[in-house]
Scaffold this motif. Structure first.
Motif, PDB file in Angstrom:
ATOM      1  N   LEU A 117       0.840  -1.205   0.000  1.00  0.00           N
ATOM      2  CA  LEU A 117       0.000   0.000   0.000  1.00  0.00           C
ATOM      3  C   LEU A 117       0.876   1.257   0.000  1.00  0.00           C
ATOM      4  O   LEU A 117       0.651   2.189  -0.784  1.00  0.00           O
ATOM      5  N   PHE A 130      -7.370   1.880   3.919  1.00  0.00           N
ATOM      6  CA  PHE A 130      -7.153   1.441   2.539  1.00  0.00           C
ATOM      7  C   PHE A 130      -7.682   0.019   2.421  1.00  0.00           C
ATOM      8  O   PHE A 130      -7.024  -0.936   2.814  1.00  0.00           O
ATOM      9  N   PRO A 163      -8.688  -3.287   0.651  1.00  0.00           N
ATOM     10  CA  PRO A 163      -8.427  -4.058  -0.573  1.00  0.00           C
ATOM     11  C   PRO A 163      -9.750  -4.356  -1.291  1.00  0.00           C
ATOM     12  O   PRO A 163     -10.722  -4.764  -0.639  1.00  0.00           O
ATOM     13  N   PHE A 203      -6.657  -0.670  -3.845  1.00  0.00           N
ATOM     14  CA  PHE A 203      -7.060  -0.242  -2.504  1.00  0.00           C
ATOM     15  C   PHE A 203      -8.019   0.931  -2.633  1.00  0.00           C
ATOM     16  O   PHE A 203      -7.710   1.921  -3.307  1.00  0.00           O
TER      17      PHE A 203
END
Ligand SMILES: Nc1nc2c(c(=O)[nH]1)N[C@H]1C(S)=C(S)[C@@H](COP(=O)(O)OP(=O)(O)OC[C@H]3O[C@@H](n4cnc5c(N)ncnc54)[C@H](O)[C@@H]3O)O[C@H]1N2
Ligand code: MOO
Ligand code: MG
Length: 398
Positions: free
Chosen positions: A302, A341, A343, A376
């Protein structure tokens, strides 16, 4: 603690200065242009025949003439011939110069040629047809590709056509990708029960090489003195360092201390986000940049996408495009006051709307979950509930 936007802006305030270098064109694919590409001639440079057939003078056709004696053949790669008898024609091939004294081309499919006499078998003929006229695409000296463009397939073709045998591009930044941790063994080794194979640097290499960096993989143990000695040399040899692991609160997390000892000043440590909260970022007075990415693989990934990649692109002079936007396919709850964030797997609804299906997985060590994900979704920190159908930015990696 910094917000995601604040951390992003600090990172973008520490871009590398990438010098320009001239390189041979065949090696330039994917590189970033540092000189504009201009048309050295008109495009096309001559009236170019665009269909195989015959070239005539339209005026003759207009008077009702349908049969034309073939006076010769104009091939591609020859200087223009001249049609001296305006009631005759010349056979012409695609890519040839349009013969002087002609203005219109009729395709073989619309002709019958017998004994050197071409008969036009259609009535719908337009003056100038099947001719790609000089300078209709671009004029000589016109700028075709601006500085700062990545050389993709069309740019490479244009560079070749304007004669750029050598082309000025941004030098590829030299970046060391360094895994840290005593539990990590090489990909070729069989791990003991308490060990795992290191994988983060392979992930980072894939991200950074595709974006145009020259990368080297290194590994260091969880020992502050060993790290300091090794990183002193690495700092001299590379433009930037990307470390994974060793930035959290553990007794073997030495990266921030070692960096300070090496004169790499911390610009921030910790970002209000999950995953990747322990992210560390620093820069030396000599302009060396260091990313200390949290070791958990999903955090590493990320942070690489959200911070490292835009930084590399901007350092190379490329535009940093905003993320795409999609709608949540299901409601999501995330109470901590952190940017989440999430997925996601992306799809397109029957009415053409981008949908993001949450695939949270089992946390930031679950790298296998990434195999099912496309990116994300960035959910803001000030809310806990996110409803199905709401739109948010998505950082895609597919
Ligand atoms: N008391 C606290 N503990 C932890 C916190 C915290 O805030 N307080 N943060 C957690 C978060 S969030 C993360 S993320 C991790 C970050 O840890 P480090 O950056 O110090 O990384 P390590 O401790 O070295 O390793 C964490 C984890 O990742 C694995 N790892 C590391 N490098 C690799 C690699 N190259 N390939 C594959 N896997 C790797 C490592 O084995 C560990 O399992 O800290 C939490 N703890
Ligand atoms: O960055 Mo940590 O990502 O939440 O395990
Ligand atoms: Mg740790």
């Amino acid at each position: 603690m910094l917000s995601v936007a604040e951390a992003h802006s600090v990172v973008l305030n520490h871009l590398l200065v990438t010098p320009a270098e001239p390189i041979p064109l065949p090696q330039a694919a994917g590189r970033v242009l540092r000189e504009p590409l201009t048309a050295d001639r008109d495009l096309p440079p001559f009236n170019r025949v665009s269909m195989d057939g015959i070239a005539i003078q339209y005026a003759a056709f207009e008077t009702g003439q349908r049969q034309f004696r073939v006076a010769g053949t104009q091939f591609a790669g020859q200087p223009a011939q001249t049609l001296t008898n305006e009631t005759a024609c010349l056979e012409v091939m695609t890519g040839a110069m349009l013969p002087t004294g002609t203005d219109t081309v009729i395709r073989y499919e619309d002709l019958q040629i017998t004994d050197g006499l071409a008969e036009i078998r259609i009535d719908a003929v337009q003056a100038g047809q099947n001719v790609h006229h000089r300078a209709t695409d671009r004029k000589q000296n016109e700028e075709l590709v601006p500085i700062g463009t990545r050389l993709g397939p069309p740019e490479m073709a244009v560079a070749a056509s304007v004669g750029k045998a050598t082309i000025l591009v941004s030098k590829r930044p030299k970046i060391a990708l360094i895994s840290t941790g005593d539990e990590l063994v090489d990909v070729s080794e069989t791990p003991e029960p308490y060990q795992i194979r290191r994988s983060n640097t392979y992930l980072l290499q894939t991200v950074l090489q595709a974006a145009g960096a020259e990368t080297t993989l290194l590994h260091l143990p969880d020992d502050a003195d060993t790290m300091e000695t090794a990183l002193k040399t690495v700092l001299q040899e590379y433009d930037a360092l990307v470390l994974s692991g060793g930035v959290s609160a553990g007794k073997a997390d030495f990266v921030p201390n070692v960096m300070e000892r090496l004169g790499v000043r911390q610009r921030f440590h910790q970002v209000a986000q999950r995953p990747g909260k322990p992210l560390w970022f620093g820069a030396s007075d000599e302009g060396k940049v260091v990313f200390g990415l949290p070791g958990n693989p999903v955090s590493t990934f990320l942070c690489a996408y959200r911070y490292l990649l835009p930084w590399l692109k901007a350092s190379l002079g490329l535009p940093v495009l905003p993320p795409s936007v999609a709608r949540l396919a299901r409601s999501v709850s995330f109470p901590p006051q952190l940017t989440y964030f999430l997925p996601v797997r992306l799809s397109v609804s029957p009415d053409g709307i981008g949908l993001a299906a949450p695939l949270p997985g089992s946390g930031s060590a679950d790298y296998a979950n990434l195999l099912q994900c496309d990116g994300f979704m960035e959910l803001p920190p000030e809310r806990a509930e996110f409803s199905e159908g709401e739109a948010f930015p998505v950082y895609t990696f597919r």
